[in-house]
Design an enzyme around this catalytic site. Sequence first.
Site, PDB file in Angstrom:
ATOM      1  N   HIS A 199      41.286  36.264  42.894  1.00 49.61           N
ATOM      2  CA  HIS A 199      42.736  36.662  42.327  1.00 49.61           C
ATOM      3  C   HIS A 199      43.101  35.640  41.325  1.00 49.61           C
ATOM      4  O   HIS A 199      43.051  34.394  41.641  1.00 49.61           O
ATOM      5  CB  HIS A 199      43.749  37.191  43.206  1.00 49.61           C
ATOM      6  CG  HIS A 199      43.842  36.186  44.362  1.00 49.61           C
ATOM      7  ND1 HIS A 199      43.371  35.951  45.366  1.00 49.61           N
ATOM      8  CD2 HIS A 199      45.087  35.212  44.460  1.00 49.61           C
ATOM      9  CE1 HIS A 199      43.807  34.777  46.051  1.00 49.61           C
ATOM     10  NE2 HIS A 199      44.910  34.352  45.519  1.00 49.61           N
TER      11      HIS A 199
ATOM     12  N   HIS B 276      46.640  34.319  39.586  1.00 49.09           N
ATOM     13  CA  HIS B 276      48.090  34.393  39.531  1.00 49.09           C
ATOM     14  C   HIS B 276      48.664  34.194  38.322  1.00 49.09           C
ATOM     15  O   HIS B 276      48.125  33.124  37.472  1.00 49.09           O
ATOM     16  CB  HIS B 276      48.777  33.354  40.243  1.00 49.09           C
ATOM     17  CG  HIS B 276      48.653  33.244  41.783  1.00 49.09           C
ATOM     18  ND1 HIS B 276      49.568  33.683  42.747  1.00 49.09           N
ATOM     19  CD2 HIS B 276      47.465  32.672  42.710  1.00 49.09           C
ATOM     20  CE1 HIS B 276      48.874  33.508  43.952  1.00 49.09           C
ATOM     21  NE2 HIS B 276      47.898  32.808  43.917  1.00 49.09           N
TER      22      HIS B 276
HETATM   23  P1  5GP Z   1      46.524  32.798  47.240  1.00 45.58           P
HETATM   24  O1  5GP Z   1      47.489  31.568  48.264  1.00 45.58           O
HETATM   25  O2  5GP Z   1      45.520  33.180  48.061  1.00 45.58           O
HETATM   26  O3  5GP Z   1      46.216  32.052  45.994  1.00 45.58           O
HETATM   27  O4  5GP Z   1      47.391  33.710  47.173  1.00 45.58           O
HETATM   28  C1  5GP Z   1      47.542  34.979  47.719  1.00 45.58           C
HETATM   29  C2  5GP Z   1      48.662  35.739  47.386  1.00 45.58           C
HETATM   30  O5  5GP Z   1      48.774  37.062  47.693  1.00 45.58           O
HETATM   31  C3  5GP Z   1      50.208  35.012  47.661  1.00 45.58           C
HETATM   32  O6  5GP Z   1      50.883  34.730  46.700  1.00 45.58           O
HETATM   33  C4  5GP Z   1      50.646  36.321  48.571  1.00 45.58           C
HETATM   34  O7  5GP Z   1      52.166  36.475  48.424  1.00 45.58           O
HETATM   35  C5  5GP Z   1      50.036  37.389  47.975  1.00 45.58           C
HETATM   36  N1  5GP Z   1      49.624  38.408  48.768  1.00 45.58           N
HETATM   37  C6  5GP Z   1      49.296  38.345  50.201  1.00 45.58           C
HETATM   38  N2  5GP Z   1      49.182  39.565  50.878  1.00 45.58           N
HETATM   39  C7  5GP Z   1      49.784  40.407  49.929  1.00 45.58           C
HETATM   40  C8  5GP Z   1      50.115  41.959  50.104  1.00 45.58           C
HETATM   41  O8  5GP Z   1      49.889  42.980  50.937  1.00 45.58           O
HETATM   42  N3  5GP Z   1      50.598  42.583  48.935  1.00 45.58           N
HETATM   43  C9  5GP Z   1      50.849  41.953  47.851  1.00 45.58           C
HETATM   44  N4  5GP Z   1      51.205  42.319  46.500  1.00 45.58           N
HETATM   45  N5  5GP Z   1      50.565  40.386  47.648  1.00 45.58           N
HETATM   46  C10 5GP Z   1      50.294  40.102  48.705  1.00 45.58           C
END
Ligand code: 5GP
Length: 140
Positions: free
Chosen positions: A101, A103
């Site tokens: 993903h 951001h």
């Molecule tokens: P990472 O830390 O892996 O780069 O980012 C994962 C992101 O996914 C986090 O910012 C978190 O808030 C978001 N996230 C986790 N679970 C969900 C979900 O069920 N729905 C949405 N919309 N975002 C999520």
Amino acid sequence: MATNNCIFCKIANHIIPSNIIYEDDDVIAFLDASQVTVGHTLVIPKKHYENFLATPHYLISKVMIVAQRIGQILIKDFKAKGINILTNCYEAAGQSVMHFHVHVIPRYISSDGFRLEFMENQELSNLNLPAIANQIKDKI
Ligand code: 5GP
Ligand code: ZN
């Protein structure tokens, strides 16, 4: 490899709801459930790949094109002053959801709560940069 327990696979397949901004056959974009700033968006390929490093080029490209468009809208219509485009690879880098993903994080003011700081490590000031560059260059 797709995993049944992957939360983003479930979002991509509409098994769990999210605030979807954009969707086509390959890519879906939705608001991050934990907004770092207003409009903080995640852009993902619908197909499961562990992270940026594991994702095929054509999907990286499609994801980034959607991220660019959303960034443009956040600047123009949300009046963001800047945008951070960020992707974390592996836990050591802060990746918590193991489905690639990107951001898209709009920045409004310098004290908007999100910090990404590059601080020069003085202990690394004597590194042999040409040798390091060659070490990577030899593998490309
Ligand atoms: P990472 O830390 O892996 O780069 O980012 C994962 C992101 O996914 C986090 O910012 C978190 O808030 C978001 N996230 C986790 N679970 C969900 C979900 O069920 N729905 C949405 N919309 N975002 C999520
Ligand atoms: Zn997944």
